[in-house]
Design a protein around this motif. Structure first.
Motif, short mmCIF file in Angstrom:
data_model
loop_
_atom_site.label_atom_id
_atom_site.label_comp_id
_atom_site.label_asym_id
_atom_site.label_seq_id
_atom_site.Cartn_x
_atom_site.Cartn_y
_atom_site.Cartn_z
N TYR A 159 0.87 -1.17 0.00
CA TYR A 159 0.00 0.00 0.00
C TYR A 159 0.91 1.22 0.00
O TYR A 159 1.97 1.21 0.66
CB TYR A 159 -0.88 0.05 1.25
N LEU A 160 0.51 2.26 -0.71
CA LEU A 160 1.20 3.54 -0.67
C LEU A 160 0.38 4.43 0.24
O LEU A 160 -0.83 4.59 0.05
CB LEU A 160 1.30 4.14 -2.08
N MET A 161 1.02 4.99 1.24
CA MET A 161 0.32 5.79 2.25
C MET A 161 0.89 7.19 2.26
O MET A 161 2.04 7.42 1.87
CB MET A 161 0.45 5.13 3.63
N GLU A 162 0.08 8.12 2.75
CA GLU A 162 0.52 9.51 2.85
C GLU A 162 -0.02 10.15 4.12
O GLU A 162 -1.04 9.74 4.67
CB GLU A 162 0.10 10.32 1.63
N PHE A 163 0.71 11.17 4.54
CA PHE A 163 0.30 12.02 5.66
C PHE A 163 0.49 13.45 5.19
O PHE A 163 1.57 13.81 4.70
CB PHE A 163 1.18 11.76 6.89
N LEU A 164 -0.56 14.25 5.30
CA LEU A 164 -0.47 15.65 4.88
C LEU A 164 -0.22 16.53 6.09
O LEU A 164 -0.92 16.41 7.11
CB LEU A 164 -1.76 16.07 4.16
N ILE A 165 0.78 17.38 5.97
CA ILE A 165 1.13 18.30 7.06
C ILE A 165 0.43 19.62 6.83
O ILE A 165 0.60 20.26 5.78
CB ILE A 165 2.66 18.48 7.15
N HIS A 166 -0.36 20.01 7.79
CA HIS A 166 -1.11 21.27 7.70
C HIS A 166 -0.36 22.33 8.49
O HIS A 166 -0.17 22.18 9.68
CB HIS A 166 -2.53 21.08 8.23
N LYS A 167 0.06 23.35 7.79
CA LYS A 167 0.83 24.42 8.46
C LYS A 167 -0.08 25.58 8.81
O LYS A 167 -1.07 25.83 8.22
CB LYS A 167 1.96 24.89 7.56
#
Length: 167
Positions: A159-167
């Motif tokens: 699986y390709l996973m991501e985490f988005l960083i909210h600034k």
């Protein structure tokens, strides 16, 4: 928990921690032959040494401050894609799981990524690896999947996973 930036002198320690982790994490997923092949390729001194030559690739050792023991490591690369850091490796030895080291290492990574102006972290996780649940508990989500040829007729089904960083 303390994260210590690794250097080339730490390659044998990284290799040992990887082997101890892999023998536990992949015992029921990969054949012994595939595990040995991948460890010898991905964790050879030459391969890890080449990472230290890349200014955006970093390794940190995860140390238990109470005992002084090394519990695992994290390896990541800033600017892997535009605005994206790739978490290539995060492994903990079996006896350290459930003690907050993984969560702490991911929080550390979030800070490092923010400092380097990336806004997204990506990683691959084997479809049969329970670590997926851990990543999801930390805010990562599956955005795709893929089967990757790792040589000698072996593949990784991830699986390709991501985490988005909210600034």
């Amino acid at each position: 928990m303390k994260l210590i930036e690794a250097t080339e002198k730490d390659i044998p320690l990284i290799q040992d921690l990887a082997r101890r982790s892999w023998e536990n994490a992949y015992a029921d997923i990969l054949s012994g032959e595939q595990m040995e092949y991948m460890l010898s390729e991905m964790y050879s001194a030459a391969e890890i040494g080449s990472h230290f030559q890349h200014m955006d690739y970093h390794y940190y050792l995860i140390q238990d401050e109470n005992t002084g023991s090394y519990e695992g490591f994290i390896g990541y690369q800033h600017h892997y894609e535009e605005g994206t850091t790739k978490l290539h490796r995060i492994y903990l030895v079996p006896e350290s799981k459930g003690k907050g080291f993984g969560k702490g290492a991911l929080q550390f990574l979030n800070e490092k990524v923010s400092e380097n102006d990336d806004r997204r972290i990506i990683l691959n996780v084997n479809k049969y690896n329970a670590a997926r649940n851990f990543y999801e508990s930390q805010g990562y989500r599956v955005y795709d999947e893929g089967t990757f040829d790792v040589g000698r007729g072996f593949v990784m089904d991830d699986y390709l996973m991501e985490f988005l960083i909210h600034k």
